[in-house]
Every structure is written in structure tokens, then in C-alpha cells.
Design a protein around this motif. Sequence first.
Motif, PDB file in Angstrom:
ATOM      1  N   VAL A 168       0.479  67.061  43.592  1.00  9.79           N
ATOM      2  CA  VAL A 168       1.107  68.248  44.167  1.00  9.79           C
ATOM      3  C   VAL A 168       1.271  68.090  45.669  1.00  9.79           C
ATOM      4  CG1 VAL A 168       0.773  70.707  44.632  1.00  9.79           C
ATOM      5  CG2 VAL A 168       0.368  69.796  42.330  1.00  9.79           C
ATOM      6  N   ASP A 169       0.249  67.588  46.364  1.00  9.73           N
ATOM      7  CA  ASP A 169       0.363  67.385  47.814  1.00  9.73           C
ATOM      8  C   ASP A 169       1.442  66.363  48.130  1.00  9.73           C
ATOM      9  OD1 ASP A 169      -1.611  69.190  48.316  1.00  9.73           O
ATOM     10  OD2 ASP A 169      -3.203  67.721  48.629  1.00  9.73           O
ATOM     11  N   ASN A 170       1.549  65.305  47.313  1.00  8.11           N
ATOM     12  CA  ASN A 170       2.590  64.307  47.542  1.00  8.11           C
ATOM     13  C   ASN A 170       3.974  64.923  47.367  1.00  8.11           C
ATOM     14  OD1 ASN A 170       3.404  61.261  47.650  1.00  8.11           O
ATOM     15  ND2 ASN A 170       4.438  62.046  45.836  1.00  8.11           N
ATOM     16  N   ALA A 171       4.127  65.759  46.328  1.00  5.57           N
ATOM     17  CA  ALA A 171       5.423  66.415  46.115  1.00  5.57           C
ATOM     18  C   ALA A 171       5.742  67.377  47.256  1.00  5.57           C
ATOM     19  CB  ALA A 171       5.409  67.157  44.776  1.00  5.57           C
ATOM     20  N   ALA A 172       4.746  68.154  47.690  1.00  6.92           N
ATOM     21  CA  ALA A 172       4.977  69.104  48.786  1.00  6.92           C
ATOM     22  C   ALA A 172       5.320  68.377  50.080  1.00  6.92           C
ATOM     23  CB  ALA A 172       3.737  69.966  48.973  1.00  6.92           C
ATOM     24  N   ARG A 173       4.750  67.182  50.282  1.00  4.73           N
ATOM     25  CA  ARG A 173       4.999  66.436  51.514  1.00  4.73           C
ATOM     26  C   ARG A 173       6.445  65.955  51.582  1.00  4.73           C
ATOM     27  NH1 ARG A 173       1.460  62.556  50.780  1.00  4.73           N
ATOM     28  NH2 ARG A 173      -0.229  63.836  51.599  1.00  4.73           N
ATOM     29  N   HIS A 174       7.054  65.632  50.412  1.00  5.24           N
ATOM     30  CA  HIS A 174       8.391  65.061  50.413  1.00  5.24           C
ATOM     31  C   HIS A 174       9.476  66.052  49.989  1.00  5.24           C
ATOM     32  CE1 HIS A 174       5.762  61.458  50.094  1.00  5.24           C
ATOM     33  NE2 HIS A 174       6.692  60.908  50.857  1.00  5.24           N
ATOM     34  N   ALA A 175       9.088  67.217  49.482  1.00  3.69           N
ATOM     35  CA  ALA A 175      10.094  68.165  49.000  1.00  3.69           C
ATOM     36  C   ALA A 175      10.871  68.794  50.158  1.00  3.69           C
ATOM     37  CB  ALA A 175       9.425  69.248  48.166  1.00  3.69           C
ATOM     38  N   ARG A 176      12.128  69.095  49.856  1.00  3.69           N
ATOM     39  CA  ARG A 176      12.923  69.810  50.850  1.00  3.69           C
ATOM     40  C   ARG A 176      12.709  71.316  50.711  1.00  3.69           C
ATOM     41  NH1 ARG A 176      16.741  65.757  49.094  1.00  3.69           N
ATOM     42  NH2 ARG A 176      17.176  64.286  50.804  1.00  3.69           N
ATOM     43  N   SER A 177      12.732  71.801  49.455  1.00 10.05           N
ATOM     44  CA  SER A 177      12.576  73.246  49.290  1.00 10.05           C
ATOM     45  C   SER A 177      11.898  73.633  47.972  1.00 10.05           C
ATOM     46  CB  SER A 177      13.940  73.938  49.351  1.00 10.05           C
ATOM     47  OG  SER A 177      14.785  73.442  48.311  1.00 10.05           O
ATOM     48  N   VAL A 178      11.849  72.724  46.960  1.00  7.10           N
ATOM     49  CA  VAL A 178      11.364  73.103  45.635  1.00  7.10           C
ATOM     50  C   VAL A 178      10.357  72.076  45.125  1.00  7.10           C
ATOM     51  CG1 VAL A 178      11.998  73.651  43.250  1.00  7.10           C
ATOM     52  CG2 VAL A 178      13.573  74.206  45.122  1.00  7.10           C
ATOM     53  N   VAL A 179       9.277  72.579  44.525  1.00  6.61           N
ATOM     54  CA  VAL A 179       8.320  71.760  43.773  1.00  6.61           C
ATOM     55  C   VAL A 179       8.186  72.386  42.391  1.00  6.61           C
ATOM     56  CG1 VAL A 179       5.929  71.012  43.553  1.00  6.61           C
ATOM     57  CG2 VAL A 179       7.040  70.965  45.790  1.00  6.61           C
ATOM     58  N   ARG A 180       8.339  71.583  41.351  1.00  7.27           N
ATOM     59  CA  ARG A 180       8.269  72.096  39.978  1.00  7.27           C
ATOM     60  C   ARG A 180       7.073  71.457  39.262  1.00  7.27           C
ATOM     61  NH1 ARG A 180      13.426  70.879  36.678  1.00  7.27           N
ATOM     62  NH2 ARG A 180      14.264  72.540  38.035  1.00  7.27           N
ATOM     63  N   LEU A 181       6.249  72.308  38.632  1.00  2.33           N
ATOM     64  CA  LEU A 181       5.081  71.847  37.883  1.00  2.33           C
ATOM     65  C   LEU A 181       5.268  72.185  36.408  1.00  2.33           C
ATOM     66  CD1 LEU A 181       2.233  73.175  40.226  1.00  2.33           C
ATOM     67  CD2 LEU A 181       3.495  71.026  40.388  1.00  2.33           C
ATOM     68  N   GLY A 182       4.758  71.322  35.536  1.00  2.00           N
ATOM     69  CA  GLY A 182       4.869  71.591  34.113  1.00  2.00           C
ATOM     70  C   GLY A 182       3.867  70.774  33.322  1.00  2.00           C
ATOM     71  N   CYS A 183       3.546  71.270  32.125  1.00  2.00           N
ATOM     72  CA  CYS A 183       2.696  70.509  31.214  1.00  2.00           C
ATOM     73  C   CYS A 183       2.953  70.987  29.800  1.00  2.00           C
ATOM     74  CB  CYS A 183       1.217  70.629  31.577  1.00  2.00           C
ATOM     75  SG  CYS A 183       0.487  72.246  31.264  1.00  2.00           S
ATOM     76  N   SER A 184       2.740  70.096  28.835  1.00  2.00           N
ATOM     77  CA  SER A 184       2.952  70.426  27.434  1.00  2.00           C
ATOM     78  C   SER A 184       2.064  69.530  26.591  1.00  2.00           C
ATOM     79  CB  SER A 184       4.430  70.223  27.050  1.00  2.00           C
ATOM     80  OG  SER A 184       4.797  68.865  27.250  1.00  2.00           O
ATOM     81  N   SER A 185       1.896  69.906  25.323  1.00  2.00           N
ATOM     82  CA  SER A 185       1.046  69.142  24.413  1.00  2.00           C
ATOM     83  C   SER A 185       1.693  69.123  23.041  1.00  2.00           C
ATOM     84  CB  SER A 185      -0.356  69.754  24.324  1.00  2.00           C
ATOM     85  OG  SER A 185      -1.145  69.093  23.352  1.00  2.00           O
ATOM     86  N   ASP A 186       1.646  67.945  22.382  1.00  2.00           N
ATOM     87  CA  ASP A 186       2.148  67.825  21.016  1.00  2.00           C
ATOM     88  C   ASP A 186       1.013  67.644  20.015  1.00  2.00           C
ATOM     89  OD1 ASP A 186       1.278  65.298  21.529  1.00  2.00           O
ATOM     90  OD2 ASP A 186       3.226  64.320  21.317  1.00  2.00           O
ATOM     91  N   GLY A 187      -0.213  67.901  20.446  1.00  2.00           N
ATOM     92  CA  GLY A 187      -1.370  67.757  19.575  1.00  2.00           C
ATOM     93  C   GLY A 187      -2.045  66.406  19.693  1.00  2.00           C
ATOM     94  N   ARG A 188      -1.271  65.368  20.050  1.00  2.00           N
ATOM     95  CA  ARG A 188      -1.840  64.031  20.235  1.00  2.00           C
ATOM     96  C   ARG A 188      -1.997  63.657  21.698  1.00  2.00           C
ATOM     97  NH1 ARG A 188       2.079  63.315  16.370  1.00  2.00           N
ATOM     98  NH2 ARG A 188       3.440  62.382  17.947  1.00  2.00           N
TER      99      ARG A 188
END
Length: 452
Positions: A353-373
Amino acid sequence: MADAGRHDPDTAGRAPWRSVRARAALGSVLAVALFLGVGSIVFVGLFSATLRSGVEQSAAAEAESVSAQLTAADATTLPADDGRLLVLLEDGRVVDRTDDEIELPTPVPDGDSFVAVVDDESVLFASEDLEVDGRDLVVLAGRSLEETDDAVGLVGVLLLVAVPVLVVLIGALTWLLVGRALAPVERIRREVSELGAGELHRRIDVPATGDEIGRLAGTMNALLGRLEDAQTAQRRFVSDASHELRSPLAVIRQYAEVASLHPDRVDTAELSATVLDEGARMQTLVESLLLLAKLDEGATGAGRHALDVDDLLLAEAGRLRSVGGLRIESSSVAAARVDGDEALLARVVRNLVDNAARHARSVVRLGCSSDGRSVRITVEDDGPGVPVELRARVFERFVRLDESRSRDAGGSGLGLAIVADVVRVHGGSVELVDSGLGGAAFIVTLPASPAS
């Protein structure tokens, strides 16, 4: 210190029979001796039995022939002596015989055949019953066993001489062949034992045989290559760490010297703030180095347990929103659980997240998902991105792709290296791809918790 790598164990004082060569030769000698010894005994026994059976059949055929002659002639007198050993019995008493030297044991043994001594010579007698003029008679026909005994004795003597000679030859041949087979192994051992810590660039000569020895030499060269790469990486790591630590120390010393020589030129608050900032930077760097060292040793923290990755991502999203300046999108964060060390995985999320915030111009998007495995974590930004040919390098230690950046803006170059190592020890993977926002997207894949 280089001589420490040249230590060669002293093999002169070792018992020679403990070598592979000696044990192989001794094993082959014992196996061949046992096989040939038992085989010779069995062979002599079968050979003797075969010859004796032939003599017995010949004597039985003669006894049957004489019995037929006597029955046909209705006679109780044996044919004229022509060198044959014949005896005619009635109720165990000798009625007639062809040789006065024939002495039968008393009483005459029952059975179809027996052995008796005639003129100091072993003779096998076969019997045949007949009836002449109302009298029950028995014809005995003998065959000498001298030739049979001589043949068996000769074979026994030949085997008694041949078996030890063959055993010795097999042992010597095994000694020579195993010695020649192990000679390249000894050469490889000697070459490796002579390598010092500063000679890992050397390689073992690989024989062009294509056999196990050649593969062993190739494996040793691959091992030396890995050791050389590890040594090079370690030296580079020490050099980079020393350089990184020298910078804040130099800044602190510079401010301290100026404050000491020219107290009126340095504000106390400014000096205090500089020392605190550089001290914090040093502390962060040292902690990162210690964490990387523990990860290199396989340590994964105090213990693993099931934890919610979505909570870690939402906590970082809240932290960035409180700082302001960027739009944080977290609508793609779904429930996902993994088994792992919470502090280490929180460090992974924060570094990304810090790396993304350091290089982002205006937007940082976070996400996660699981398929059971597996659980998939994504951190994206709308920054300049990373060229494809440089993406593998971002996970190396002390790597800054933008060398024009200041160290304060670019960090220590350890954040993404820590991410890669933590993900690795958790059995996952991390990759860098293009983001839909136009910048970079880091994708971390971890095994899902069975509890999920």
C-alpha cells in the motif's frame, strides 16, 4: 581464512577395509565363495549319485539277464566265469559264485542293491529273484565302483583348486573395477576439498561419459554455482546495507559537527528533528534487515493462525484516507482468510500500500477474493507503472528503479523484497502486472485457510 576451505580429512589413518572399494571386493568374494562352495558340494553329490545310478542300472540289467538264463535252462549253476562278479544265493546262503574272492556281509543286506568289498575294492551288487525246480534263489550281479570313485575324487580335487582361484580372481577384478569406477569420485572429492571460500568460481571437470559420475560432477558444479551466487548476493547485501546505514549516520554527524563548531548557526529544534528523523530511518532500516535475515533462515514469526486478510486491507485503506491526498477504492475487498503470521502479512499489505501511495497520481485500489483454495490480494495505482523488463528487479533488495529520486521519497529499497520473502515463506507468490488504472498492479496469491 581462505585456508579454512581447504581442509581435507586425513584418510591415511582410516582402516582400509572401511572403503567402498574394499567392502565391494570383500562382498563379492564372500558371495562368490558361498555360491561356488555350496554349488560345488551339490554338484559333486549329484555327479556321484548319477554315476552310481548308472553302475546300479548296469548291475541290475546283468542280474536280470543271468536270472533269465538260469530260469530258461532250469539250472542252479552260474555261467562260466568270464570276469563277471556273480553270486547265486538260497535263503541267504551262497550256492554258487564266479569268484572265490567275493565275500558278502553276513547276513546279506535286504534290498535291490548294496555295496560289498571284493579284493579290497568296493563293488555294488544288484539282486534279482528267480525260482528254479521249486527252489527260491537270488542272483547277485556286481559292478566295481572304483572308476566312479576315481571320477568323483578327480572332480572334487579340481573344484577344490578351481574355486579358491576363481574367488581370488573375482575379488581382484572387483577391486580393480570398483577402483576405476570410483577414481573420478575421488578426483571430484579432492578438487572440492581444495576449494577455498574465495574460489567458488572454479568448476569440476565433467567427464564425457554420460553416466552417474558425470551427473555427480554436474550436480557439484550446480551447487558451486548456487554457493557463488549466494556469496555474491550476501556480499552485495552487506555492501548495500553498509551504504544505507552510512547515509543517516553521516547526516547526524554533519549536523552534530556544525552544531559543535558553530552553535549559533544550527537551531536546536532543527538539530533535534534531524537526529530524530535519521534515527527513525536507521531504526526502520535495521528492523527491515533483521526481518530479512530471519526470513532467510526460514522463520515465520511466533506462530501461524487463521486471519482475515480483508481486515488488513480495510485497515490500510482507512489509514490512507486519514492521510488524505489520494482516492482510496476498497469496494473489491471481499472476505478472505489465510493461515499465517499476522504481523508479517500486515507488513506485506502495508509495504504494498505504501509503495502504491508513493507512486500513485490520484487513485489507489485495494481488493481481495477467495475461491476456497487460494486467496488473491491486489494493490493497484494509477502511477507511471514499471517497464516489463524491469519488473523482476523490483523484488530485489536495495533496488530503486528511479535513481533520481531522493532516498526519503524512494525508501530503502527493502519493502518489496520483504513482501517477496514473506509471501514465499507462506507458500504463496507475488507478481507485478499492468493495472487497469494505468499504473502497476501487485497480485499476491496465498493458500486459503482450511477454516474458510
